[in-house]
Design a protein around this motif. Structure first.
Motif, PDB file in Angstrom:
ATOM      1  N   ILE A   1      25.370 -16.295 -47.739  1.00  0.00           N
ATOM      2  CA  ILE A   1      25.092 -17.330 -46.747  1.00  0.00           C
ATOM      3  C   ILE A   1      26.355 -18.162 -46.540  1.00  0.00           C
ATOM      4  CG2 ILE A   1      22.625 -17.475 -47.266  1.00  0.00           C
ATOM      5  CD1 ILE A   1      23.175 -19.915 -48.985  1.00  0.00           C
ATOM      6  N   PRO A   2      26.426 -18.917 -45.412  1.00  0.00           N
ATOM      7  CA  PRO A   2      27.609 -19.727 -45.151  1.00  0.00           C
ATOM      8  C   PRO A   2      27.795 -20.829 -46.203  1.00  0.00           C
ATOM      9  CG  PRO A   2      26.264 -19.509 -43.168  1.00  0.00           C
ATOM     10  CD  PRO A   2      25.460 -18.964 -44.312  1.00  0.00           C
ATOM     11  N   LEU A   3      29.056 -21.185 -46.448  1.00  0.00           N
ATOM     12  CA  LEU A   3      29.388 -22.228 -47.410  1.00  0.00           C
ATOM     13  C   LEU A   3      28.723 -23.551 -47.033  1.00  0.00           C
ATOM     14  CD1 LEU A   3      31.009 -23.172 -49.882  1.00  0.00           C
ATOM     15  CD2 LEU A   3      32.969 -23.535 -48.374  1.00  0.00           C
ATOM     16  N   GLY A   4      28.688 -23.874 -45.755  1.00  0.00           N
ATOM     17  CA  GLY A   4      28.055 -25.117 -45.307  1.00  0.00           C
ATOM     18  C   GLY A   4      26.587 -25.174 -45.680  1.00  0.00           C
ATOM     19  N   THR A   5      25.918 -24.030 -45.624  1.00  0.00           N
ATOM     20  CA  THR A   5      24.501 -23.971 -45.985  1.00  0.00           C
ATOM     21  C   THR A   5      24.321 -24.260 -47.476  1.00  0.00           C
ATOM     22  OG1 THR A   5      24.129 -22.329 -44.248  1.00  0.00           O
ATOM     23  CG2 THR A   5      22.441 -22.503 -45.957  1.00  0.00           C
ATOM     24  N   VAL A   6      25.221 -23.681 -48.298  1.00  0.00           N
ATOM     25  CA  VAL A   6      25.166 -23.920 -49.748  1.00  0.00           C
ATOM     26  C   VAL A   6      25.332 -25.415 -50.030  1.00  0.00           C
ATOM     27  CG1 VAL A   6      26.356 -23.533 -51.956  1.00  0.00           C
ATOM     28  CG2 VAL A   6      25.989 -21.624 -50.362  1.00  0.00           C
ATOM     29  N   LYS A   7      26.305 -26.035 -49.381  1.00  0.00           N
ATOM     30  CA  LYS A   7      26.561 -27.465 -49.595  1.00  0.00           C
ATOM     31  C   LYS A   7      25.339 -28.295 -49.226  1.00  0.00           C
ATOM     32  CE  LYS A   7      31.575 -27.324 -49.018  1.00  0.00           C
ATOM     33  NZ  LYS A   7      32.734 -27.810 -48.264  1.00  0.00           N
ATOM     34  N   THR A   8      24.694 -27.937 -48.124  1.00  0.00           N
ATOM     35  CA  THR A   8      23.501 -28.668 -47.688  1.00  0.00           C
ATOM     36  C   THR A   8      22.368 -28.505 -48.689  1.00  0.00           C
ATOM     37  OG1 THR A   8      24.120 -28.379 -45.366  1.00  0.00           O
ATOM     38  CG2 THR A   8      21.814 -28.912 -45.826  1.00  0.00           C
ATOM     39  N   ARG A   9      22.138 -27.264 -49.144  1.00  0.00           N
ATOM     40  CA  ARG A   9      21.068 -27.025 -50.104  1.00  0.00           C
ATOM     41  C   ARG A   9      21.302 -27.782 -51.423  1.00  0.00           C
ATOM     42  NH1 ARG A   9      19.938 -20.479 -49.485  1.00  0.00           N
ATOM     43  NH2 ARG A   9      19.211 -20.564 -47.324  1.00  0.00           N
ATOM     44  N   LEU A  10      22.569 -27.766 -51.881  1.00  0.00           N
ATOM     45  CA  LEU A  10      22.896 -28.470 -53.118  1.00  0.00           C
ATOM     46  C   LEU A  10      22.713 -29.979 -52.957  1.00  0.00           C
ATOM     47  CD1 LEU A  10      26.061 -26.568 -54.424  1.00  0.00           C
ATOM     48  CD2 LEU A  10      23.827 -26.693 -55.522  1.00  0.00           C
ATOM     49  N   ARG A  11      23.205 -30.513 -51.835  1.00  0.00           N
ATOM     50  CA  ARG A  11      23.090 -31.951 -51.604  1.00  0.00           C
ATOM     51  C   ARG A  11      21.627 -32.368 -51.536  1.00  0.00           C
ATOM     52  NH1 ARG A  11      24.572 -32.755 -46.224  1.00  0.00           N
ATOM     53  NH2 ARG A  11      22.342 -32.697 -45.844  1.00  0.00           N
ATOM     54  N   ASP A  12      20.842 -31.642 -50.725  1.00  0.00           N
ATOM     55  CA  ASP A  12      19.429 -31.990 -50.580  1.00  0.00           C
ATOM     56  C   ASP A  12      18.670 -31.792 -51.895  1.00  0.00           C
ATOM     57  OD1 ASP A  12      20.023 -32.505 -47.957  1.00  0.00           O
ATOM     58  OD2 ASP A  12      19.088 -30.678 -47.159  1.00  0.00           O
ATOM     59  N   GLY A  13      19.006 -30.732 -52.622  1.00  0.00           N
ATOM     60  CA  GLY A  13      18.349 -30.468 -53.896  1.00  0.00           C
ATOM     61  C   GLY A  13      18.649 -31.563 -54.911  1.00  0.00           C
ATOM     62  N   MET A  14      19.885 -32.012 -54.970  1.00  0.00           N
ATOM     63  CA  MET A  14      20.265 -33.051 -55.927  1.00  0.00           C
ATOM     64  C   MET A  14      19.604 -34.387 -55.588  1.00  0.00           C
ATOM     65  SD  MET A  14      21.844 -31.505 -58.202  1.00  0.00           S
ATOM     66  CE  MET A  14      22.243 -32.938 -59.190  1.00  0.00           C
ATOM     67  N   ILE A  15      19.504 -34.686 -54.288  1.00  0.00           N
ATOM     68  CA  ILE A  15      18.823 -35.921 -53.876  1.00  0.00           C
ATOM     69  C   ILE A  15      17.358 -35.870 -54.299  1.00  0.00           C
ATOM     70  CG2 ILE A  15      17.990 -37.222 -51.869  1.00  0.00           C
ATOM     71  CD1 ILE A  15      20.674 -36.463 -50.481  1.00  0.00           C
ATOM     72  N   ARG A  16      16.728 -34.726 -54.073  1.00  0.00           N
ATOM     73  CA  ARG A  16      15.326 -34.561 -54.442  1.00  0.00           C
ATOM     74  C   ARG A  16      15.131 -34.659 -55.952  1.00  0.00           C
ATOM     75  NH1 ARG A  16      11.010 -31.162 -52.298  1.00  0.00           N
ATOM     76  NH2 ARG A  16       9.157 -31.954 -53.364  1.00  0.00           N
ATOM     77  N   LEU A  17      16.030 -34.015 -56.714  1.00  0.00           N
ATOM     78  CA  LEU A  17      15.968 -34.084 -58.176  1.00  0.00           C
ATOM     79  C   LEU A  17      16.096 -35.507 -58.662  1.00  0.00           C
ATOM     80  CD1 LEU A  17      18.042 -31.135 -59.717  1.00  0.00           C
ATOM     81  CD2 LEU A  17      15.628 -31.632 -60.051  1.00  0.00           C
ATOM     82  N   ARG A  18      17.061 -36.228 -58.088  1.00  0.00           N
ATOM     83  CA  ARG A  18      17.285 -37.629 -58.477  1.00  0.00           C
ATOM     84  C   ARG A  18      16.026 -38.451 -58.238  1.00  0.00           C
ATOM     85  NH1 ARG A  18      21.995 -39.484 -55.365  1.00  0.00           N
ATOM     86  NH2 ARG A  18      20.434 -40.055 -53.840  1.00  0.00           N
ATOM     87  N   ASP A  19      15.405 -38.220 -57.084  1.00  0.00           N
ATOM     88  CA  ASP A  19      14.182 -38.955 -56.760  1.00  0.00           C
ATOM     89  C   ASP A  19      13.049 -38.588 -57.734  1.00  0.00           C
ATOM     90  OD1 ASP A  19      15.509 -40.131 -54.665  1.00  0.00           O
ATOM     91  OD2 ASP A  19      14.648 -38.797 -53.141  1.00  0.00           O
ATOM     92  N   GLU A  20      12.928 -37.299 -58.028  1.00  0.00           N
ATOM     93  CA  GLU A  20      11.862 -36.837 -58.927  1.00  0.00           C
ATOM     94  C   GLU A  20      12.021 -37.377 -60.344  1.00  0.00           C
ATOM     95  OE1 GLU A  20       9.164 -35.128 -58.349  1.00  0.00           O
ATOM     96  OE2 GLU A  20       9.515 -34.556 -56.255  1.00  0.00           O
ATOM     97  N   LEU A  21      13.286 -37.486 -60.786  1.00  0.00           N
ATOM     98  CA  LEU A  21      13.569 -37.948 -62.139  1.00  0.00           C
ATOM     99  C   LEU A  21      13.675 -39.459 -62.237  1.00  0.00           C
ATOM    100  CD1 LEU A  21      16.173 -35.226 -63.165  1.00  0.00           C
ATOM    101  CD2 LEU A  21      13.837 -35.444 -64.007  1.00  0.00           C
ATOM    102  N   GLY A  22      13.616 -40.112 -61.078  1.00  0.00           N
ATOM    103  CA  GLY A  22      13.688 -41.582 -61.076  1.00  0.00           C
ATOM    104  C   GLY A  22      15.065 -42.098 -61.410  1.00  0.00           C
ATOM    105  N   VAL A  23      16.092 -41.333 -61.088  1.00  0.00           N
ATOM    106  CA  VAL A  23      17.477 -41.757 -61.358  1.00  0.00           C
ATOM    107  C   VAL A  23      17.962 -42.544 -60.177  1.00  0.00           C
ATOM    108  CG1 VAL A  23      19.829 -40.976 -61.808  1.00  0.00           C
ATOM    109  CG2 VAL A  23      17.892 -39.718 -62.769  1.00  0.00           C
ATOM    110  N   THR A  24      18.480 -43.746 -60.449  1.00  0.00           N
ATOM    111  CA  THR A  24      19.040 -44.564 -59.357  1.00  0.00           C
ATOM    112  C   THR A  24      20.520 -44.352 -59.314  1.00  0.00           C
ATOM    113  OG1 THR A  24      19.243 -46.434 -60.842  1.00  0.00           O
ATOM    114  CG2 THR A  24      17.247 -46.298 -59.513  1.00  0.00           C
ATOM    115  N   SER A  25      21.075 -44.267 -58.133  1.00  0.00           N
ATOM    116  CA  SER A  25      22.515 -44.018 -57.985  1.00  0.00           C
ATOM    117  C   SER A  25      23.289 -45.298 -58.094  1.00  0.00           C
ATOM    118  CB  SER A  25      22.800 -43.353 -56.636  1.00  0.00           C
ATOM    119  OG  SER A  25      22.260 -44.137 -55.606  1.00  0.00           O
TER     120      SER A  25
END
Length: 199
Positions: free
Chosen positions: A175-199
């Motif tokens: 898949i395109p590199l841009g797609t990977v970056k988007t998936r990682l960014r969105d996944g990390m945001i979701r993980l942070r929210d799920e784990l209750g980690v504040t930035s």
């Protein structure tokens, strides 16, 4: 070990009489006169040791420093300039400098030993509690990962558990590199929210 000069010797006499004699001895020492250096040593050793001892305190270290002072006097007597002061002042300045250097070196050594000692102390911890915390944290992360979309979970897993770079993930998944970056960014945001980690 330094020699002791008996009472009533040069060290107890008036400096106005002594200093010209010391100047002469140092001048002769500068010309390589070993006998003059020996007499200079005999006359000034107690005074030099006394100054060093007041600063360094430790007798053995003070004697070592005094020996270093007289070695320096012997090696650098030619650098003494009688137009800039008396020989005794020049020698006592060397003694003071050497004593201060020894104090600093000893202090640095003690501080280093303390740092190493603290570093080497066994770290006490409750192994059962540590293991339980790791297990609980692992379950929390796995639960949060399960709530990601399939594509996000795949990208995050390859990055953090597989150790792949974004480019390597793109190649692996085709898949395109841009797609990977988007998936990682969105996944990390979701993980942070799920784990209750504040930035």
């Amino acid at each position: 070990m330094l020699v002791n000069v008996p009472p009533g010797s040069e060290s107890d006499t008036d400096d106005s009489v002594v200093e010209p004699a010391i100047d002469d001895l140092l001048e002769r020492t500068a010309n390589g006169d070993q006998a003059a250096f020996g007499e200079l040593y005999d006359r000034l050793a107690p005074r030099v040791l006394g100054l060093i001892r007041r600063l360094v305190v430790d007798q053995a270290q003070s004697e070592e420093v005094a020996q270093e002072v007289f070695l320096e006097v012997w090696q650098s007597a030619t650098r003494f300039d009688p137009n800039k002061g008396r020989a005794i002042g020049w020698i006592m300045t060397i003694a003071h400098g050497r004593a201060v250097d020894r104090i600093r070196a000893s202090q640095a050594s003690r501080e280093r030993d303390v740092r190493i000692g603290i570093r080497d102390l066994p770290q006490e911890f409750d192994q059962v509690a540590e293991s339980a915390e790791v297990t609980i944290e692992h379950r929390r992360v796995m639960g949060a990962m399960a709530r990601l979309s399939e594509s996000q979970r795949e990208a995050v897993g390859l990055a953090y558990y597989g150790g792949l770079t974004q480019t390597e993930i793109a190649d692996r998944l085709g898949i395109p590199l841009g797609t990977v970056k988007t998936r990682l960014r969105d996944g990390m945001i979701r993980l942070r929210d799920e784990l209750g980690v504040t930035s």
